[in-house]
Write a protein that holds these residues in place. Sequence first.
Motif, PDB file in Angstrom:
ATOM      1  N   VAL A 111      23.093  32.314  53.317  1.00 43.54           N
ATOM      2  CA  VAL A 111      22.180  32.018  52.213  1.00 43.54           C
ATOM      3  C   VAL A 111      23.000  31.935  50.936  1.00 43.54           C
ATOM      4  O   VAL A 111      23.491  32.951  50.428  1.00 43.54           O
ATOM      5  N   GLU A 112      23.166  30.723  50.410  1.00 42.92           N
ATOM      6  CA  GLU A 112      23.929  30.520  49.185  1.00 42.92           C
ATOM      7  C   GLU A 112      23.011  30.567  47.975  1.00 42.92           C
ATOM      8  O   GLU A 112      22.025  29.831  47.895  1.00 42.92           O
ATOM      9  N   SER A 113      23.360  31.433  47.012  1.00 42.99           N
ATOM     10  CA  SER A 113      22.621  31.510  45.757  1.00 42.99           C
ATOM     11  C   SER A 113      23.622  31.821  44.656  1.00 42.99           C
ATOM     12  O   SER A 113      23.936  32.992  44.388  1.00 42.99           O
ATOM     13  N   CYS A 114      24.171  30.781  44.032  1.00 39.14           N
ATOM     14  CA  CYS A 114      25.212  30.970  43.025  1.00 39.14           C
ATOM     15  C   CYS A 114      25.143  29.844  42.002  1.00 39.14           C
ATOM     16  O   CYS A 114      24.489  28.822  42.214  1.00 39.14           O
ATOM     17  N   TRP A 115      25.842  30.053  40.866  1.00 40.06           N
ATOM     18  CA  TRP A 115      25.780  29.092  39.752  1.00 40.06           C
ATOM     19  C   TRP A 115      27.096  29.190  38.985  1.00 40.06           C
ATOM     20  O   TRP A 115      27.500  30.268  38.537  1.00 40.06           O
ATOM     21  N   GLY A 116      27.768  28.059  38.794  1.00 38.67           N
ATOM     22  CA  GLY A 116      29.056  28.055  38.121  1.00 38.67           C
ATOM     23  C   GLY A 116      28.984  28.521  36.676  1.00 38.67           C
ATOM     24  O   GLY A 116      28.012  28.267  35.971  1.00 38.67           O
ATOM     25  N   GLY A 117      30.047  29.191  36.243  1.00 41.19           N
ATOM     26  CA  GLY A 117      30.188  29.568  34.848  1.00 41.19           C
ATOM     27  C   GLY A 117      29.295  30.690  34.369  1.00 41.19           C
ATOM     28  O   GLY A 117      29.105  30.856  33.161  1.00 41.19           O
ATOM     29  N   THR A 118      28.758  31.479  35.276  1.00 42.87           N
ATOM     30  CA  THR A 118      27.779  32.501  34.887  1.00 42.87           C
ATOM     31  C   THR A 118      28.368  33.911  34.950  1.00 42.87           C
ATOM     32  O   THR A 118      29.134  34.237  35.847  1.00 42.87           O
ATOM     33  N   PRO A 119      27.990  34.775  34.004  1.00 46.56           N
ATOM     34  CA  PRO A 119      28.478  36.151  33.994  1.00 46.56           C
ATOM     35  C   PRO A 119      27.657  37.045  34.911  1.00 46.56           C
ATOM     36  O   PRO A 119      26.554  36.698  35.341  1.00 46.56           O
ATOM     37  N   VAL A 120      28.189  38.216  35.191  1.00 45.21           N
ATOM     38  CA  VAL A 120      27.502  39.162  36.073  1.00 45.21           C
ATOM     39  C   VAL A 120      26.163  39.581  35.498  1.00 45.21           C
ATOM     40  O   VAL A 120      25.213  39.891  36.238  1.00 45.21           O
ATOM     41  N   GLU A 121      26.042  39.556  34.160  1.00 49.35           N
ATOM     42  CA  GLU A 121      24.792  39.978  33.524  1.00 49.35           C
ATOM     43  C   GLU A 121      23.611  39.106  33.942  1.00 49.35           C
ATOM     44  O   GLU A 121      22.481  39.579  34.028  1.00 49.35           O
ATOM     45  N   ALA A 122      23.855  37.815  34.184  1.00 51.21           N
ATOM     46  CA  ALA A 122      22.770  36.916  34.569  1.00 51.21           C
ATOM     47  C   ALA A 122      22.231  37.233  35.958  1.00 51.21           C
ATOM     48  O   ALA A 122      21.073  36.941  36.270  1.00 51.21           O
ATOM     49  N   TRP A 123      23.072  37.858  36.793  1.00 49.97           N
ATOM     50  CA  TRP A 123      22.706  38.162  38.177  1.00 49.97           C
ATOM     51  C   TRP A 123      22.219  39.594  38.346  1.00 49.97           C
ATOM     52  O   TRP A 123      21.983  40.044  39.473  1.00 49.97           O
ATOM     53  N   SER A 124      22.082  40.303  37.242  1.00 52.32           N
ATOM     54  CA  SER A 124      21.726  41.719  37.282  1.00 52.32           C
ATOM     55  C   SER A 124      20.329  41.940  36.725  1.00 52.32           C
ATOM     56  O   SER A 124      19.923  41.277  35.762  1.00 52.32           O
ATOM     57  N   SER A 125      19.618  42.882  37.306  1.00 52.80           N
ATOM     58  CA  SER A 125      18.289  43.215  36.801  1.00 52.80           C
ATOM     59  C   SER A 125      18.404  43.930  35.465  1.00 52.80           C
ATOM     60  O   SER A 125      19.461  44.469  35.110  1.00 52.80           O
ATOM     61  N   SER A 126      17.310  43.956  34.724  1.00 61.59           N
ATOM     62  CA  SER A 126      17.328  44.633  33.423  1.00 61.59           C
ATOM     63  C   SER A 126      17.611  46.113  33.589  1.00 61.59           C
ATOM     64  O   SER A 126      18.288  46.720  32.752  1.00 61.59           O
ATOM     65  N   ARG A 127      17.121  46.721  34.678  1.00 61.06           N
ATOM     66  CA  ARG A 127      17.373  48.156  34.865  1.00 61.06           C
ATOM     67  C   ARG A 127      18.855  48.421  35.121  1.00 61.06           C
ATOM     68  O   ARG A 127      19.401  49.440  34.674  1.00 61.06           O
ATOM     69  N   ALA A 128      19.537  47.487  35.814  1.00 59.59           N
ATOM     70  CA  ALA A 128      20.967  47.648  36.042  1.00 59.59           C
ATOM     71  C   ALA A 128      21.740  47.517  34.734  1.00 59.59           C
ATOM     72  O   ALA A 128      22.643  48.317  34.448  1.00 59.59           O
ATOM     73  N   LEU A 129      21.386  46.543  33.914  1.00 54.42           N
ATOM     74  CA  LEU A 129      22.082  46.335  32.651  1.00 54.42           C
ATOM     75  C   LEU A 129      21.897  47.506  31.699  1.00 54.42           C
ATOM     76  O   LEU A 129      22.806  47.851  30.937  1.00 54.42           O
ATOM     77  N   GLN A 130      20.741  48.124  31.754  1.00 55.08           N
ATOM     78  CA  GLN A 130      20.495  49.284  30.892  1.00 55.08           C
ATOM     79  C   GLN A 130      21.447  50.427  31.220  1.00 55.08           C
ATOM     80  O   GLN A 130      21.849  51.181  30.330  1.00 55.08           O
ATOM     81  N   GLN A 131      21.833  50.542  32.485  1.00 53.28           N
ATOM     82  CA  GLN A 131      22.754  51.619  32.866  1.00 53.28           C
ATOM     83  C   GLN A 131      24.117  51.447  32.215  1.00 53.28           C
ATOM     84  O   GLN A 131      24.850  52.422  32.031  1.00 53.28           O
ATOM     85  N   CYS A 132      24.464  50.208  31.896  1.00 46.58           N
ATOM     86  CA  CYS A 132      25.750  49.935  31.255  1.00 46.58           C
ATOM     87  C   CYS A 132      25.608  49.614  29.775  1.00 46.58           C
ATOM     88  O   CYS A 132      26.562  49.139  29.144  1.00 46.58           O
ATOM     89  N   GLU A 133      24.414  49.837  29.227  1.00 44.09           N
ATOM     90  CA  GLU A 133      24.125  49.602  27.815  1.00 44.09           C
ATOM     91  C   GLU A 133      24.460  48.168  27.418  1.00 44.09           C
ATOM     92  O   GLU A 133      25.099  47.903  26.395  1.00 44.09           O
ATOM     93  N   LEU A 134      23.999  47.234  28.252  1.00 46.22           N
ATOM     94  CA  LEU A 134      24.208  45.809  27.997  1.00 46.22           C
ATOM     95  C   LEU A 134      22.877  45.172  27.628  1.00 46.22           C
ATOM     96  O   LEU A 134      22.005  44.982  28.473  1.00 46.22           O
ATOM     97  N   ASP A 135      22.713  44.848  26.380  1.00 44.91           N
ATOM     98  CA  ASP A 135      21.460  44.234  25.940  1.00 44.91           C
ATOM     99  C   ASP A 135      21.675  42.938  25.157  1.00 44.91           C
ATOM    100  O   ASP A 135      20.742  42.255  24.800  1.00 44.91           O
TER     101      ASP A 135
END
Length: 490
Positions: free
Chosen positions: A192-216
């Motif tokens: 199952v391929e689900s990917c997109w060129g030029g994208t950062p990890v933040e785009a593939w992460s849920s908001s709850r995951a980003l909050q753990q790293c203080e990324l807003d």
Amino acid sequence: MVVTLCVVFILSACVHSCDGNLRFASYYGDHMVLQKSPERAVLWGYGPEGAQVTVSLSGPIKQKPLVVTVTKGIWRVTLDPVEAGGPYIVIAAVQNGTAVLTDVLFGDVWLCGGQSNMYFKTSQELALAAKYPHVRPFMAALRLSETELIDLIQVELPWSVPTARRVAEFSAVCWLFGRYMYETLKYPIGLVESCWGGTPVEAWSSSRALQQCELDQTKDGPNNNSVLWNAMIHPLLNMTIKGAIWYQGEANTDYHQEKYNCSFPVMIDDWRMAFHQGSGGKTAHDFPFGFVQLSTYQKGSTDYGFPNIRWHQTADTGFVPNPRMKKTFMAVAMDLPDETSPYGSIHPRDKQDVAYRLTLGARAIAYNEKDVLFLGPFPKQILSTYKYVNITYDQTVSVTPSKDIFEICCSGTKAPCESKSPWVPVPIMQWGVTTVLLPNLCGGEAAALRYAWTNWPCDFKACPIYSRSRILPAPPFIIYAAKGNIWKSY
């Protein structure tokens, strides 16, 4: 008014059920692979509210039909475990109609995610595609959403029996990984391929995951926080999968680089939790996760984005699995540069070695094969004197001379020994079965040692330290001296 609402809602739960017809969710189809035993596959779809849906499986092994009621337009069943094989016919039926899937196989389902080096299409060995009819590709279309969706907006490549034309539209790393795994396992593999060129990890992460790293902080389009998680990962959570492989990080060399040692491991943890819950506990809560450590970019560059991200990909440990990143495996790719790639040097064309190295990790971590070497040499002990630095590796090494791939920092404290500090290249003086001896050029105590800490550490398959078979390159590292000549990584 009702019609208008239905059109707007097509991006969410109503994508397959505005007319009330019985249907499977978007990522089920003819020729698909469902997860085999001991896991249990999940089937779901849409139907008339309150209808009784009977789901049956016809093929080599019979199962008792399952009956479920459509609630809020959705039905869902969990099959009993099915051994690898097929083909099967899956039938979902209501009083006034049926939905049918044909040529369904049971095997292991792997999700392939990331950015352009995972999206990079297959162009070699296409003539071999038809020889692997039990390796089945599927690809989600490039779509984004500001909210979490329960189904894909669009399918780019439906489940297919592989042909040269179909595989040419598919991820090279994903396809080759599946093909190599099939040669080992000898049963169906779903990709199952689900990917997109030029994208950062933040785009593939849920908001709850980003909050753990203080990324807003947010960016535009497909780079925005969580938009690809929402549209291209969250819809897949009901699917039972065996594991995932990932090739991404280039976009984070200049975007939240310093946070990647948090955002990447946290994304893995979050995906595991979400797939486990979404599948009703059928996907393992610690499913195996493999990734490609970044290859090369811009030969001669003095920027440290790539070596820093390579280090952060391992949670600043240098190797996986490690206590922070359990049940993970890594393909080192820094020795596979491609200076003449027509797609730019950031897109090296050799995906065969990348996929093969991932396969070794999967065999060891996901399938518990014993005696499969999947890690390149890593320092087990470093001893230093005023004249020498002696590195003992954790395995037998194959060594070729190098004048500058090792560098030493002569500062007396850890703090100045960062990427832009005055690092001094040191040559390999001598080597043994498991050891490498370097001169201490500091004229005193060495503070830190690093290996392959550049964007382009070596030419093609020409790094100086490999496993004995020269299949696995030693990964980059940075290790600091502590009291008593004991060294450790940070």
